[in-house]
Design a protein around this motif. Structure first.
Motif, PDB file in Angstrom:
ATOM      1  N   LYS A 175       0.834  -1.203   0.000  1.00  0.00           N
ATOM      2  CA  LYS A 175       0.000   0.000   0.000  1.00  0.00           C
ATOM      3  C   LYS A 175       0.869   1.253   0.000  1.00  0.00           C
ATOM      4  O   LYS A 175       1.848   1.343   0.760  1.00  0.00           O
ATOM      5  N   LEU A 181      -4.856   3.171   0.126  1.00  0.00           N
ATOM      6  CA  LEU A 181      -5.660   2.939   1.315  1.00  0.00           C
ATOM      7  C   LEU A 181      -6.864   3.879   1.317  1.00  0.00           C
ATOM      8  O   LEU A 181      -6.754   5.030   0.888  1.00  0.00           O
ATOM      9  N   PHE A 203      -2.842   0.919   8.455  1.00  0.00           N
ATOM     10  CA  PHE A 203      -2.274  -0.287   7.841  1.00  0.00           C
ATOM     11  C   PHE A 203      -0.918  -0.502   8.501  1.00  0.00           C
ATOM     12  O   PHE A 203       0.053   0.192   8.185  1.00  0.00           O
TER      13      PHE A 203
END
Length: 415
Positions: free
Chosen positions: A124, A308, A361
Motif C-alpha cells: 500500500k 488505502l 495499515f
C-alpha cells in the motif's frame, strides 16, 4: 520480516562501532555526510551498515506499484486542472491557488518519491512526496557503498542515469539553452538538503551554480544572485509553501514577492508549482472520493489494490485510522489510532493544518544492527520515481511514525 546481512557477527559493540566508522568514512568521502543526526542534544545513528536482503519479487512489485501510483497521480493532476474548484479541498493557502492552477507544459513533478508499506496483507502507498523529496543521496551513494562493503549487487545502480535523463527532459520542457545557467538552492546550513542539491547538480549536463537560499536576492523585478546575476531557472530543495513566511531583515514580504515572480514567469522553478499541488495528502482522499468518476476501470482496480481508503473525516474509518496534516513533513502532526487507542502521536508540528484520515495499515517489523545492538522497528519503503520512471528504493526502519530519526538501511536482492 526481511533477512539482513551484518558486518559484525556475532554483535559486539566495540567491533561494530569500529566497522561502522569505516563505512561512514567511505560514504562521507562520496558525498553522504549525515550518517548521524544531531537531535535532542545528542548524536543519533541514521545509517545502519546492515544490508536488507529483499526478494526480487518484492522489488518488482514495488516498481510496478510505483508506475501505477504515479499514473494515478498524473491522472488526478489532469482532473484537477479540469475541475479547478476541487483545489479548495487540498488545504493549501489561497495565495498559491492561481500559481498552482496555471497551465504548464511540464510534468507535474520530475523528482518524486512514493512511500509504501509492504506486508503479508499487500502493498500500500501511504503518501506521495512530489515537491521536495529527499533520500536521493542515501539511495544513490550510501546504498552503493553498503553494497560494495557486503560484496553484493546494487539494485539502485540506474539512479544516476535516470537523473541525467530527467535533466535532459527538464532542459527540453523549460527551453533551457546551452548558454543559460540553472541555479540550485537550499538552506545552506542544512547538510542533507545542501548535499542532495549538490548531488543533483553534479548530474546536470549544462551550466549550473549553487546559491544558498539565504543569499537569494528577491528584487522588485526579478530574482538575482548576490552578485546581481538574474536567475531565470531555479531548482529549489525548499517547500514552496514555506516561501509564504519568508521576510527580509527589514520585514519585507520577500517570500510572497518570490511567489509572484514565479507566477509571472520571471523565474521558472523545478520541481514546478504543480508538484506542491500534488504533495497535499488531501490528494489521497480526493483519489478515493472521486474513484468512480475520474478513473477508468483499470485505474479503479489500481486504486483499490495500492491505495488505502482515505477521507476528509475519521467517521468512515470508525476507530482505526491515521490522522495526517495535509502538508505535514517528517511525520509531524500525525496521530495513529487503532481500535480507539492512540498508539502514537506527534503534537509539536502542523496542528493548524487541515487533516485527512487514512485507514491504519500496520508496518511490518524489521531488525537491523545499530550502535546499541540489534534494533527491531517498523519498515517503510520509499520508491524514487524520476521523470516518471521507478529509479531506486530507499528503506527506513523506525517507530510507527516514520520521522527524521528513522534509520536508513541499504538493500540487495536475494540470489
Amino acid at each position: 520480516m526481511l533477512p539482513y546481512q551484518s558486518l559484525t557477527e556475532p554483535f559486539e559493540s566495540e567491533t561494530y562501532l569500529k566497522k561502522w566508522l569505516e563505512v561512514e568514512k567511505k560514504a562521507s568521502a562520496k558525498g553522504f555526510t549525515w550518517a548521524t543526526l544531531y537531535e535532542n542534544y545528542e548524536d543519533n545513528q541514521y545509517m545502519s551498515d546492515s544490508l536488507l536482503v529483499v526478494p526480487q519479487s518484492l522489488v518488482t512489485e514495488v516498481e510496478n506499484a510505483s508506475r501505477a501510483v504515479n499514473d494515478i497521480f498524473v491522472k488526478t493532476y489532469e482532473q484537477l486542472m479540469k475541475d479547478r474548484s476541487m483545489i479548495h479541498k487540498l488545504g493549501i493557502s489561497v495565495f498559491l491557488w492561481d500559481l498552482l492552477l496555471a497551465e504548464g507544459k511540464a510534468a507535474f513533478s520530475y523528482f518524486s518519491r512514493y512511500d509504501f508499506i509492504a506486508s503479508a496483507h499487500g502493498l500500500k502507498v501511504i503518501e506521495g512526496n512530489t515537491d521536495t523529496p529527499v533520500g536521493l543521496v542515501e539511495a544513490a551513494i550510501a546504498q552503493d557503498v553498503l553494497c560494495q562493503e557486503h560484496n553484493r549487487v546494487n539494485p539502485n545502480a540506474r539512479m544516476a542515469a535516470n537523473i541525467k535523463q530527467a535533466w535532459n527532459q527538464v532542459i527540453r520542457d523549460y527551453g533551457i539553452s546551452s548558454g543559460d545557467t540553472l541555479y540550485f538552492t537550499s538552506a545552506d546550513w542544512h547538510d542533507e538538503d545542501k548535499q542532495t542539491v549538490e548531488y543533483l547538480m553534479s548530474l546536470y549536463p549544462q551550466q549550473a551554480k549553487y546559491v544558498p537560499l539565504e543569499e537569494l536576492v528577491v528584487a522588485e523585478e526579478n530574482v538575482q544572485t548576490p552578485e546581481g546575476e538574474r536567475i531565470d531557472y531555479l531548482y529549489r530543495l525548499y517547500p514552496l509553501e514555506y516561501f509564504l513566511d519568508e521576510k527580509s531583515g527589514t520585514g519585507e514580504l520577500i517570500g510572497e514577492r518570490f511567489i509572484v515572480h514565479v507566477q509571472n514567469e520571471k523565474v521558472k522553478i523545478i520541481n514546478p508549482p504543480s508538484a506542491l499541488l500534488m504533495q497535499s495528502k488531501a490528494v489521497m482522499a480526493l483519489i478515493w472520493e472521486m474513484k468512480d468518476e475520474w478513473y477508468t476501470r483499470i485505474e479503479q482496480a489500481a486504486i483499490e489494490k495500492y491505495f488505502l481508503p482515505t477521507f476528509f473525516t475519521a467517521h468512515p474509518l470508525h476507530d482505526s485510522y491515521v490522522k495526517k496534516p495535509v502538508l505535514g513533513r517528517e511525520g509531524g502532526g500525525i496521530r495513529i489510532v487503532s481500535n480507539g487507542t492512540v498508539l502514537e502521536e506527534d503534537v509539536d508540528y502542523y496542528q493548524d493544518q487541515t487533516a485527512v484520515f487514512q485507514q491504519y495499515f500496520p508496518m511490518p517489523d524489521q531488525t537491523i544492527d545499530t550502535w546499541d545492538g540489534p534494533y527491531t522497528g517498523k519498515l517503510l519503503i520509499g520508491s524514487h520515481v524520476i521523470n516518471g520512471e521507478p529509479s531506486g528504493l530507499f528503506f527506513r526502519v523506525g517507530e510507527r511514525i516514520t520521522g527524521n530519526l528513522s534509520m536508513f538501511a541499504g538493500y540487495t536482492v536475494q540470489k
